[in-house]
Design a protein around this motif. Structure first.
Motif, PDB file in Angstrom:
ATOM      1  N   GLN A 193     -78.601 -17.131  18.674  1.00 43.11           N
ATOM      2  CA  GLN A 193     -77.952 -18.163  19.480  1.00 43.11           C
ATOM      3  C   GLN A 193     -78.801 -19.425  19.397  1.00 43.11           C
ATOM      4  O   GLN A 193     -79.663 -19.684  20.235  1.00 43.11           O
ATOM      5  N   PRO A 219     -78.795 -23.778  18.191  1.00 43.58           N
ATOM      6  CA  PRO A 219     -78.014 -24.950  17.774  1.00 43.58           C
ATOM      7  C   PRO A 219     -78.130 -25.124  16.265  1.00 43.58           C
ATOM      8  O   PRO A 219     -78.766 -24.300  15.582  1.00 43.58           O
ATOM      9  N   ASN A 220     -77.559 -26.169  15.740  1.00 35.97           N
ATOM     10  CA  ASN A 220     -77.521 -26.382  14.296  1.00 35.97           C
ATOM     11  C   ASN A 220     -78.891 -26.838  13.789  1.00 35.97           C
ATOM     12  O   ASN A 220     -79.143 -28.030  13.627  1.00 35.97           O
ATOM     13  N   ILE A 229     -74.046 -16.547  17.504  1.00 40.25           N
ATOM     14  CA  ILE A 229     -73.374 -16.690  18.791  1.00 40.25           C
ATOM     15  C   ILE A 229     -73.426 -18.157  19.196  1.00 40.25           C
ATOM     16  O   ILE A 229     -74.477 -18.797  19.108  1.00 40.25           O
ATOM     17  N   MET A 230     -72.323 -18.697  19.649  1.00 43.26           N
ATOM     18  CA  MET A 230     -72.274 -20.105  20.043  1.00 43.26           C
ATOM     19  C   MET A 230     -73.213 -20.384  21.210  1.00 43.26           C
ATOM     20  O   MET A 230     -73.369 -19.553  22.112  1.00 43.26           O
ATOM     21  N   THR A 231     -73.816 -21.565  21.225  1.00 43.17           N
ATOM     22  CA  THR A 231     -74.737 -21.926  22.315  1.00 43.17           C
ATOM     23  C   THR A 231     -73.997 -22.161  23.625  1.00 43.17           C
ATOM     24  O   THR A 231     -74.625 -22.223  24.686  1.00 43.17           O
ATOM     25  N   SER A 232     -72.678 -22.275  23.577  1.00 43.97           N
ATOM     26  CA  SER A 232     -71.900 -22.465  24.808  1.00 43.97           C
ATOM     27  C   SER A 232     -71.687 -21.159  25.565  1.00 43.97           C
ATOM     28  O   SER A 232     -71.273 -21.169  26.726  1.00 43.97           O
ATOM     29  N   ILE A 233     -71.992 -20.032  24.916  1.00 46.12           N
ATOM     30  CA  ILE A 233     -71.836 -18.726  25.564  1.00 46.12           C
ATOM     31  C   ILE A 233     -72.899 -18.573  26.642  1.00 46.12           C
ATOM     32  O   ILE A 233     -74.082 -18.826  26.422  1.00 46.12           O
ATOM     33  N   SER A 275     -63.492 -17.444  19.570  1.00 48.52           N
ATOM     34  CA  SER A 275     -63.893 -18.313  20.684  1.00 48.52           C
ATOM     35  C   SER A 275     -63.613 -17.701  22.041  1.00 48.52           C
ATOM     36  O   SER A 275     -64.260 -18.061  23.036  1.00 48.52           O
TER      37      SER A 275
END
Length: 238
Positions: free
Chosen positions: A89, A91-92, A113-117, A210
């Motif tokens: 998890q 960022p880019n 895993i997206m960082t928004s999770i 998503s």
């Protein structure tokens, strides 16, 4: 989902032959592509990325390939083996690419895993894939990711290591920069790493939807199915 069950999910020989014949799948992998570029133009820029939004990182193919092998050694040192899941998890950041290919090199399964999770969904994802290692950032966009992951540890008995990229790393966490970036595992683990090669038809990625219309669902991908996604030429399957 057990690691054994995930590892057993591979296309049949008939399917492999069909898609190879169509030119969609192949017998080599992105690691072979990297080796070719390393041989042809080792000092050309392979990656150009921002670090902490202000510093520019430039990696040549020589440097990128070194980090792939180094990160593979770092994972092997953490007892990550073929078929086990490494969740991430982040960022880019430039570290994502070498880490992904390092997993492929040792046969581990990469689960971004997206960082928004947030914690509730993160716990479900990590439990579902039975992640052995989770690599996260200390904080991002005002959220303390490393603290959130630490809080989930009692509910995730299969999670052996928490790896943190950033300036705040606690004593029970592994410092990504120290363990992955700054230790020359490509030298100390040269014999073991030299014997490893990627399987193009083994499950290599677990990619989650998503979850906008329900719980995030896991899609299994091999290096070949991922490669086919980026093909631009039209092909005919018979």
């Amino acid at each position: 989902m057990s690691n054994q069950l995930i590892a057993a999910c591979r296309p049949s020989a008939t399917t492999v032959e069909k898609y190879q014949k169509a030119g969609i799948w192949r017998t080599d992998t992105i690691l072979d592509d990297l080796a070719r570029w390393l041989d042809r133009t080792p000092d050309s820029v392979a990656v150009l990325a921002l670090e902490d939004r202000h510093d520019v990182v430039r990696l040549t193919y020589r440097e990128f390939a070194k980090y792939v092998t180094r990160f593979a050694g770092a994972l092997h040192e953490l007892d990550v083996r073929s078929g086990q899941v490494v969740a991430m998890q982040l960022p880019n950041r430039w570290q994502v690419g070498p880490l992904m290919l390092a997993c492929a090199k040792i046969g581990a399964i990469f689960a971004p895993i997206m960082t928004s999770i947030r914690p509730r969904e993160l716990e479900r994802v990590l439990r579902r894939v039975n992640a052995a290692v989770c690599v996260t950032v200390d904080s991002w966009e005002g959220f303390d990711h490393s603290a959130a992951l630490a809080g989930l540890t009692p509910t995730l008995p299969g999670l052996r290591h928490r790896v943190v990229l950033g300036d705040r790393v606690s004593a029970d966490e592994i410092d990504f920069r120290a363990h992955f970036e700054q230790t020359a595992w490509e030298q100390t683990h040269a014999d073991v790493l030299g014997e490893m090669s990627a399987d193009p038809d083994q499950v290599a990625f677990i990619l989650f939807t998503s979850g906008t219309t329900g719980e995030p669902k896991a899609a299994l991908h091999t290096l070949n199915t991922a490669h086919a996604t980026y093909m631009t030429d039209s092909v005919k399957i018979t």
